[in-house]
Structures are given as structure tokens and as C-alpha cells.
Write an enzyme that holds these catalytic residues in place. Structure first.
Site, PDB file in Angstrom:
ATOM      1  N   HIS A 106       9.621   4.655   6.868  1.00 56.68           N
ATOM      2  CA  HIS A 106       9.896   3.809   5.708  1.00 56.68           C
ATOM      3  C   HIS A 106      10.080   2.363   6.187  1.00 56.68           C
ATOM      4  O   HIS A 106      10.791   2.126   7.160  1.00 56.68           O
ATOM      5  CB  HIS A 106      11.157   4.302   4.980  1.00 56.68           C
ATOM      6  CG  HIS A 106      11.445   3.507   3.757  1.00 56.68           C
ATOM      7  ND1 HIS A 106      10.751   3.705   2.580  1.00 56.68           N
ATOM      8  CD2 HIS A 106      12.296   2.489   3.532  1.00 56.68           C
ATOM      9  CE1 HIS A 106      11.191   2.836   1.677  1.00 56.68           C
ATOM     10  NE2 HIS A 106      12.130   2.093   2.236  1.00 56.68           N
ATOM     11  N   THR A 138      14.271  14.780   3.094  1.00 57.27           N
ATOM     12  CA  THR A 138      15.095  15.698   2.312  1.00 57.27           C
ATOM     13  C   THR A 138      14.760  15.450   0.841  1.00 57.27           C
ATOM     14  O   THR A 138      14.117  14.435   0.529  1.00 57.27           O
ATOM     15  CB  THR A 138      16.594  15.441   2.584  1.00 57.27           C
ATOM     16  OG1 THR A 138      16.854  14.057   2.345  1.00 57.27           O
ATOM     17  CG2 THR A 138      16.976  15.797   4.013  1.00 57.27           C
TER      18      THR A 138
HETATM   19  C1  GAR Z   1       3.758   1.474   6.139  1.00 59.43           C
HETATM   20  O1  GAR Z   1       4.350   0.210   6.193  1.00 59.43           O
HETATM   21  C2  GAR Z   1       4.792   2.539   5.812  1.00 59.43           C
HETATM   22  O2  GAR Z   1       6.048   2.279   6.361  1.00 59.43           O
HETATM   23  C3  GAR Z   1       4.845   2.441   4.307  1.00 59.43           C
HETATM   24  O3  GAR Z   1       3.533   2.253   3.905  1.00 59.43           O
HETATM   25  C4  GAR Z   1       2.812   1.586   4.944  1.00 59.43           C
HETATM   26  C5  GAR Z   1       1.598   2.426   5.267  1.00 59.43           C
HETATM   27  O4  GAR Z   1       0.771   1.777   6.185  1.00 59.43           O
HETATM   28  N1  GAR Z   1       5.416   3.622   3.731  1.00 59.43           N
HETATM   29  C6  GAR Z   1       6.146   3.628   2.638  1.00 59.43           C
HETATM   30  O5  GAR Z   1       6.373   2.633   1.981  1.00 59.43           O
HETATM   31  C7  GAR Z   1       6.689   4.977   2.244  1.00 59.43           C
HETATM   32  N2  GAR Z   1       7.585   4.866   1.139  1.00 59.43           N
HETATM   33  P1  GAR Z   1      -0.332   2.582   6.987  1.00 59.43           P
HETATM   34  O6  GAR Z   1      -1.131   3.382   5.948  1.00 59.43           O
HETATM   35  O7  GAR Z   1      -1.173   1.514   7.612  1.00 59.43           O
HETATM   36  O8  GAR Z   1       0.362   3.466   7.979  1.00 59.43           O
END
Ligand code: GAR
Length: 207
Positions: A106, A138
Site C-alpha cells: 500500500h 485481513t
Molecule cells: C502501487 O503504488 C501500489 O502501492 C498501489 O498501486 C500501485 C500499483 O503500481 N496499490 C494500491 O494503491 C493498493 N490499494 P504497479 O502496478 O506498477 O505495481
């Protein structure tokens, strides 16, 4: 050899970081996306990793989507399921099915800024540090036991994109690290907390 399934929804840069890093003792058995157009699928396919799409728009409700997703995942009998930019809220049944073997990254220092638009909200709140969190999943969103966090400074003139890029670079460092620790058996879950155990020394001692 342990089995890892990675779930993505888009770019897949965290998935790519994990694949590139390599996880001793495990193979990436599959990359599954809920979006047919997810850019990360091409990278996985080029690496001869099995890819699959379980399109959430083809299911009438969350329960049936999650059931189909679980079926696709379980064909690979994963020891660990890794959410890497997987942008669907999962049902409690799904989460319980993978209790202790489902992790997420996250883009904030949880418990601050759960949910969406974390970088914009961090800038609006005027925090001086921000970052990313790897945690077990969770049923309550963005609340599970924390495995590792990375902190970055928030600079005075940061734009949302600049802050996001600084955090993402850290995500790419800590997510492979966390997966390695878990596969190596170094993360012990104790109720609401996750403890990272010291690495055993080659001579059998623990440092
Ligand atoms: C990342 O920054 C991840 O932390 C976030 O989405 C992006 C995906 O990038 N995730 C969330 O916000 C989950 N709630 P990626 O597809 O290049 O890994």
C-alpha cells in the site's frame, strides 16, 4: 520449491520488481489480472510466466468474482498470494481462504492514508514523511499485520507525481524483500502483528 501467485490490475511494476529480484526457494507460478488490458501481463508472458485474466466485469457480484478468482489462483496451489497494485476490494470469505498467505503493498505509511489517492492526501495533510507498507491482508481494508515499511521525505514543492515516484522506488525495494523473508520462513504472525525473525547464519547461529 514454493509457489507464488501475483495479482495485478495495471502497470505491474511491483510484480516486475519481484520477478526481476528473484525469490530463492520459490517460483512465480502465475500472474493474474482482473483487467484484460493490464500492461504488466506482457512482461510476465515474456518471462514465460503463466498469465490469466479473470475479468471482474464478467461477474454479477463480488462474491462470484472472488470465487472465480480463487479458483484460478488455487490451480497453482500457492504458498503465497501477492497483491501488486490489485485494485479490487476482496470479500471476507476470499481473505479468510488465504489467511496468513495473502499480502499487499500500500502506498502510504499505514495506518495513515488507507484507501485511494494516498499521495494527494499526504500532500494535503502536510505530513513531512510518507512511504509504503507491505502487510498481510485481513478482511478490514489496509489494516493487516505490517511486515515492512519504507519512509521517504515529503519535500516542500513536491507534486503528487514526484512524491508517488519517490514512494514507488521504495516499493520496488521493500516488496521483493518482504516476499523473500516470507518464503524463507522469517515472518511470524502473532495476532495483529507480524514479526520478522533474524536471518540464520550459515554456521547455524542466529544473528
Ligand atoms: C502501487 O503504488 C501500489 O502501492 C498501489 O498501486 C500501485 C500499483 O503500481 N496499490 C494500491 O494503491 C493498493 N490499494 P504497479 O502496478 O506498477 O505495481
Amino acid at each position: 520449491m514454493k509457489s507464488i501467485v501475483i495479482l495485478i490490475s495495471g502497470r505491474g511494476s511491483n510484480m516486475e520488481a519481484i520477478v526481476r529480484a528473484g525469490i530463492p526457494g520459490a517460483r512465480i507460478a502465475a500472474v493474474i489480472s482482473n483487467r484484460p488490458g493490464a500492461e504488466g501481463l506482457a512482461f510476465a508472458a515474456a518471462r514465460d510466466i503463466a498469465t490469466e485474466v479473470v475479468d471482474h466485469t464478467a461477474y454479477p457480484d463480488r462474491e462470484r468474482f472472488d470465487a472465480a478468482l480463487a479458483e484460478a489462483i488455487d490451480r497453482h496451489t500457492p504458498d503465497l498470494v501477492v497483491l501488486a497494485g490489485f485494485m479490487r476490494v476482496l470479500t471476507a470469505d476470499f481473505v479468510r481462504h488465504y489467511a496468513g498467505r495473502l499480502i499487499n503493498i500500500h502506498p502510504s505509511l499505514l495506518p495513515a492514508f488507507g484507501g485511494l489517492h494516498t499521495h494527494r492526501r499526504a500532500l494535503e495533510a502536510g505530513v513531512r514523511v510518507h512511504g509504503a507498507t507491505v502487510h498481510y491482508v485481513t478482511p478490514e481494508l489496509d489494516c493487516g499485520p505490517i511486515v515492512v515499511q519504507a519512509v521517504v521525505p515529503v519535500l516542500p514543492d513536491d507534486t503528487e507525481a514526484e512524491l508517488a515516484a519517490r514512494v514507488l522506488a521504495e516499493e520496488h525495494r521493500i516488496y521483493p524483500q518482504a516476499v523473500r523473508w516470507i518464503i524463507a520462513g522469517r515472518v511470524r504472525l502473532d495476532g495483529a502483528r507480524a514479526e520478522v525473525l533474524a536471518a540464520p547464519e550459515p554456521n547455524g547461529f542466529v544473528n
